[in-house]
Structure formats: structure tokens, C-alpha cells
Design an enzyme around this catalytic site. Structure first.
Site, PDB file in Angstrom:
ATOM      1  N   ALA A 153       1.214   6.344  -6.229  1.00 23.01           N
ATOM      2  CA  ALA A 153       0.619   6.197  -7.412  1.00 23.01           C
ATOM      3  C   ALA A 153      -0.707   7.485  -6.418  1.00 23.01           C
ATOM      4  O   ALA A 153      -1.325   7.855  -6.898  1.00 23.01           O
ATOM      5  CB  ALA A 153      -0.439   5.051  -7.553  1.00 23.01           C
ATOM      6  N   TYR A 154      -0.890   7.013  -5.092  1.00 23.89           N
ATOM      7  CA  TYR A 154      -1.507   7.920  -4.382  1.00 23.89           C
ATOM      8  C   TYR A 154      -1.226   9.573  -3.836  1.00 23.89           C
ATOM      9  O   TYR A 154      -1.742  10.104  -4.751  1.00 23.89           O
ATOM     10  CB  TYR A 154      -1.547   7.061  -2.653  1.00 23.89           C
ATOM     11  CG  TYR A 154      -3.143   7.620  -2.147  1.00 23.89           C
ATOM     12  CD1 TYR A 154      -3.878   7.829  -2.319  1.00 23.89           C
ATOM     13  CD2 TYR A 154      -2.355   8.778  -0.901  1.00 23.89           C
ATOM     14  CE1 TYR A 154      -5.167   8.570  -0.505  1.00 23.89           C
ATOM     15  CE2 TYR A 154      -2.867   9.427  -0.205  1.00 23.89           C
ATOM     16  CZ  TYR A 154      -3.946   9.159   0.151  1.00 23.89           C
ATOM     17  OH  TYR A 154      -4.863   9.617   1.120  1.00 23.89           O
ATOM     18  N   SER A 155       0.170   9.580  -3.659  1.00 27.75           N
ATOM     19  CA  SER A 155       0.492  10.418  -2.957  1.00 27.75           C
ATOM     20  C   SER A 155       0.307  11.393  -5.018  1.00 27.75           C
ATOM     21  O   SER A 155      -0.036  12.457  -4.676  1.00 27.75           O
ATOM     22  CB  SER A 155       2.377  10.797  -3.164  1.00 27.75           C
ATOM     23  OG  SER A 155       2.577   9.935  -1.915  1.00 27.75           O
TER      24      SER A 155
END
Length: 257
Positions: A159-161
Site C-alpha cells: 500500500a505504501y509503495s
């Protein structure tokens, strides 16, 4: 990159989201040193109060409790800057969350949406609130704090990436849309900094994550927040005059494109 003159940002007002700590606070400190006034937007009222206390000797700093997922809170804080300072000259989209350190299929939909809402949609909402006024004045700087993870993808951090990859793409799109307007939009892609972001990682995974992140950096250290702040200061200045929609790497050799 040459050091900025002490008055390089004089008379300009900057908003730094996620400005109460870490990279955001370092950027605010750097902007004040270059003569700007700064408004910190952050969710944490206690951290904002502590940040203002440390910044007070350096110049004019204000704060607003803002959840960048909430359009009305952004509009209210932007109006406060308009009333007090005459507008926003520099916007730094730094607010972000790390999200779960699990496989992509183990993210819950709620976790996925929250990371995207803060890291990507939140930045878009802030741009949406600020860019029209910059466009009307034909002057402004938008600096997005993305991540090397948005270029390469981090395993166990999908999700962060994905959110940071989206922020890079938003930078490129908005940069092209505003290219002839006097408003420049760029982003920075740091590798990991040793900040409080690691506190969000479960203790049993924290050291493993730190070791894994460092193993990917040829310079074998974390980026310093002041190093990111120096780049953000140049991008906000008149010395940056022919770069827009660009991605500025600061990853210790991890990502050289």
C-alpha cells in the site's frame, strides 16, 4: 546544490503537511532559516505545540490541526494562511503513513484505503486547494515527498509503495499541467530515514525492517532529515527555475534513475 542565501525565501509563506516531526519539521526549520514563514499542518496537536516551541526562535511559524483526508479541514487551514499571510507560495506534501508490513494479500481493504487516502489522495486534495490561487498569481512551488519505494516497490509494504508511486505520477501530471504558469511541481524520493515512522512497525518486525532497508542502500546508512530538507529548500527557491514534474532521488545510491 549550493546553500541557499539566508533571504532566499524571504516574504514567502510555506505550508508543510505532516510538519510536526521528522522530515516535515526539518523542512520547516530550513524554510524559516531561508526567510519564509511556515504553517505546519498535522493531526497531532501535542506534537504541533512542541514543534512550534522549537521553531519560535527561528521565525514566524503557525500551526493547524489538519487531517489531509478531510477536504473541509484543508480548506479552513488554507483560508487561515490566505487571511494572515496573503496566500500560500510553497506547498510541501509530506504527510504520510507507513501502513502494514505484511504481504499485499494480507492488507485489509480498510488499511489499503487509509494509506492511499493519506499519502496520495491527501496530497491531491492539498494541491487541489492551493494550486488555483498559485495559478492566478502565476507563481508557486509544490514539493511532494514521495519515496524510493514508489520507484522500486518494497516487499511487505504494497500500500505504501503504491501510494508513493501514485504521488510520483501526480507530480508528473500536475507539473505538465502547470509548466507554463510559473508554478513548479517536483517530488523527492528519499530512501528510509531513521525517524518515528519505525514506531508504527510492530516491535517483532522493526529491526528486521531496518536491516532490510539498509541492505539496499550502497552508502549503508539512513538518509538524514536535514539532507531531504536541503533538497526541498532548493526546489522551493528561485534557483529551481527549469525543473518541473521531476523526480529528485536522495537514496544513497539505491535508485539512480
Amino acid at each position: 546544490m549550493n546553500a541557499l542565501r539566508g533571504d532566499a525565501l524571504a516574504g514567502r509563506h510555506a505550508v508543510v503537511t505532516g510538519g510536526a516531526r521528522g522530515i516535515g519539521l526539518a523542512i520547516a526549520r530550513r524554510y524559516l532559516a531561508a526567510g519564509a514563514s511556515v504553517a505546519l499542518w498535522d493531526l497531532d496537536a501535542l506534537a504541533l505545540a512542541a514543534a512550534l516551541e522549537t521553531l519560535a526562535p527561528l521565525g514566524t511559524a503557525t500551526s493547524a490541526v489538519v487531517d489531509v483526508r478531510e477536504e473541509d479541514q484543508i480548506a479552513r487551514a488554507a483560508a487561515q494562511s490566505q487571511e494572515r499571510f496573503g496566500g500560500i507560495d510553497i506547498l510541501v506534501n509530506n504527510a504520510g503513513v507507513l501502513g502494514p508490513t505484511v504481504t499485499a494479500w494480507e492488507h485489509t481493504p480498510a488499511q489499503w484505503r487509509n494509506v492511499l487516502d493519506v499519502n496520495l489522495t491527501g496530497a491531491w486534495l492539498c494541491c487541489r486547494a492551493v494550486a488555483p490561487a498559485m495559478l492566478a498569481r502565476r507563481r508557486g512551488r509544490i514539493v511532494n515527498i514521495a519515496s524510493v519505494a514508489g520507484k522500486e516497490g518494497n516487499g511487505f509494504n504494497a500500500a505504501y509503495s503504491a501510494s508513493k508511486a501514485g504521488l510520483i505520477a501526480l507530480t508528473k501530471s500536475l507539473g505538465k499541467e502547470l509548466a507554463s504558469s510559473g508554478v513548479l511541481v517536483n517530488c523527492i524520493t528519499p530512501s528510509a530515514a531513521d525517524t518515528e515512522v519505525f514506531a508504527a512497525v510492530p516491535p517483532e518486525h522493526r529491526e528486521q525492517l531496518r536491516t532490510a532497508l539498509l541492505s539496499r542502500v550502497p552508502m549503508a546508512r539512513f538518509v538524514e532529515v536535514d539532507e531531504v530538507a536541503a533538497m526541498a529548500a532548493w526546489l522551493a527557491s528561485d534557483d529551481c527555475s527549469f525543473s518541473t514534474g521531476a523526480v529528485f532521488d536522495i537514496s544513497g545510491g539505491r535508485s539512480v534513475y
